[in-house]
Design an enzyme around this catalytic site. Structure first.
Site: not given
Ligand code: ADP
Ligand code: MG
Length: 400
Positions: A34, A199, A357, A381
């Protein structure tokens, strides 16, 4: 939206709302993506003889100074990347900010301390946010919005401040919006979307919207287990958002009705517990079928057969949007799924966009060349909300 060229910046104090919210590990920057994305606009303003005031949030401090979230290391890194001296104010609108900004000569750059050290930045109360925006406005003559990762926030520096100063969009926001338009206005098909991350609840809005637009939706990461459970499978100790099952079942049904292909993992890499992310100590991963995860095991990545399946589903796509890692990529035992999807994007002839992110950081931390992707968005987001068709306060504020 006006651009920097429409503003006279030489000799003027230009407030740049950037997004320098980088991941830190005990004070060390683990991914400076970033900051690098913010450099072109800041550099250009300095070249043009502006007195550049850079501001950002970092993490989620609670409206008061908290040294764990200081922007000081970020200011240092920005200086290295810019190849210029960067002054640092130890507050945002106080004595340090005023004197630091007052001392700027044309072409010089200063970074203010974390905006979120002030409760007014994120306040839901218009008057409290407005008062903080007034103090920020007093520091500058013009405003450049370039913090794409924060444009979905109705925050003082994003939404209220541009209303108080002549304003324009910086180069990063212009680029990001241009790319996202390609994913919304006239998208080239087949359009495949890969969603992962922790989530389901974070991604409900975008799934809802994409069911009307995408041809294929591939699901991995922690959110996949709520889908598997919704299909009636055993998911052991995997991440589950039980309250989302009805919504997920609705999506699966709608996808079927609309002919949108929903792709879920066929195998997963699982373990008895969550791995230690600070020591990264080896764990004991096992690969199991996704429709029968033994009780006590937690799915932490998509398995090798799923990796192949997902790669095949991306190989003939014309457009791919990817948000959210496929597994707990922070630990080497559970990074292969994310690595495979990143490689599949690179190998696909499609126009590929990585948004999120953690997904963007994952791509860099796993050592991929950023240039190999069509675009890596600095906003997680923000890019999701844009794709949901929402009005983003920080973009709306730059419109007129
Ligand atoms: P982004 O920031 O790319 O939108 P998120 O914040 O939604 O992604 O999710 C990222 C997190 O999800 C990571 O820290 C990763 O460790 C976690 N994650 C991925 N797969 C799993 C899983 N099977 N169980 C628990 N956490 C997970
Ligand atoms: Mg994230």
């Amino acid at each position: 939206m006006k651009t920097i060229d429409d503003l006279g910046v030489a000799g003027r104090r230009v407030f740049v709302r950037a997004d320098l919210n980088v991941p830190l590990d005990s004070g060390a920057i683990t991914d400076d993506g970033r900051i690098r994305a913010a450099v072109p606009t800041i550099g250009r303003l300095a070249e043009a003889g502006a007195r550049v005031i850079v501001a950002s949030h970092l993490g989620r401090p609670k409206g008061a100074p908290d040294p764990r979230f200081s922007l000081a290391p970020v200011a240092g890194r920005l200086g290295e990347l810019l190849g210029r001296e960067v002054a640092f104010a130890t507050d945002t609108v106080g004595e340090s900010a005023k004197s630091t900004v007052g001392a700027l000569a044309d072409g010089q750059v200063a970074v203010l301390e974390n905006l979120r050290f002030n409760a007014g930045e994120t306040s839901k109360d218009d008057a409290e946010r407005g008062a903080f925006a007034d103090s920020l406005a007093a520091l500058a003559d013009v405003y450049v919005g370039d913090g794409f990762g924060a444009v979905h926030r109705r925050h003082a520096s994003v939404y209220d401040l541009p209303a108080r100063l002549p304003h324009a969009a910086g180069g990063l926001i212009a680029t990001e919006v241009g790319v996202l338009r390609k994913l919304t206005d006239d998208v080239e098909r087949p359009y495949a979307v890969v969603l992962g991350g922790a989530k389901v609840s974070d991604k409900l809005g975008v799934i809802d919207h994409l069911l009307e637009r995408a041809d294929r939706i591939l699901v991995g990461g922690g959110m996949a287990y709520t889908f598997l459970k919704a299909q009636g499978h055993e998911i052991g100790a995997s991440l589950l958002q039980e309250d989302q099952i009805p919504a997920v079942q609705g999506y699966l049904k709608r996808a079927e009705e609309r002919g949108v292909e929903f792709v879920l993992p066929v195998d997963v890499v699982a373990a008895a517990g969550f791995p230690d992310l600070s020591t990264k100590a080896p764990s004991e991963p096992v690969t199991v079928a996704a429709d029968a995860i033994p009780s006590g095991l937690m799915g932490l990545d998509i398995g090798p057969r799923s990796q192949e399946l997902y790669a095949a589903k991306l190989a003939d796509a014309a457009t791919v949007f990817w948000n959210g890692p496929m597994g707990v990529f922070e630990h080497p035992d559970y990074a292969e799924g994310t690595r495979a999807v990143a490689q599949a994007l690179i190998d696909s002839p499609a126009f590929t966009v990585v948004g999120g992110g953690d997904s963007a950081a994952a791509v860099r931390i796993l050592g991929f060349d950023e240039e190999a992707f069509g675009h890596i968005s600095t906003g997680g987001g923000a890019s999701l909300e844009y794709l949901e068709g929402k009005t983003l306060p920080g973009l709306a504020a730059l419109e007129d």
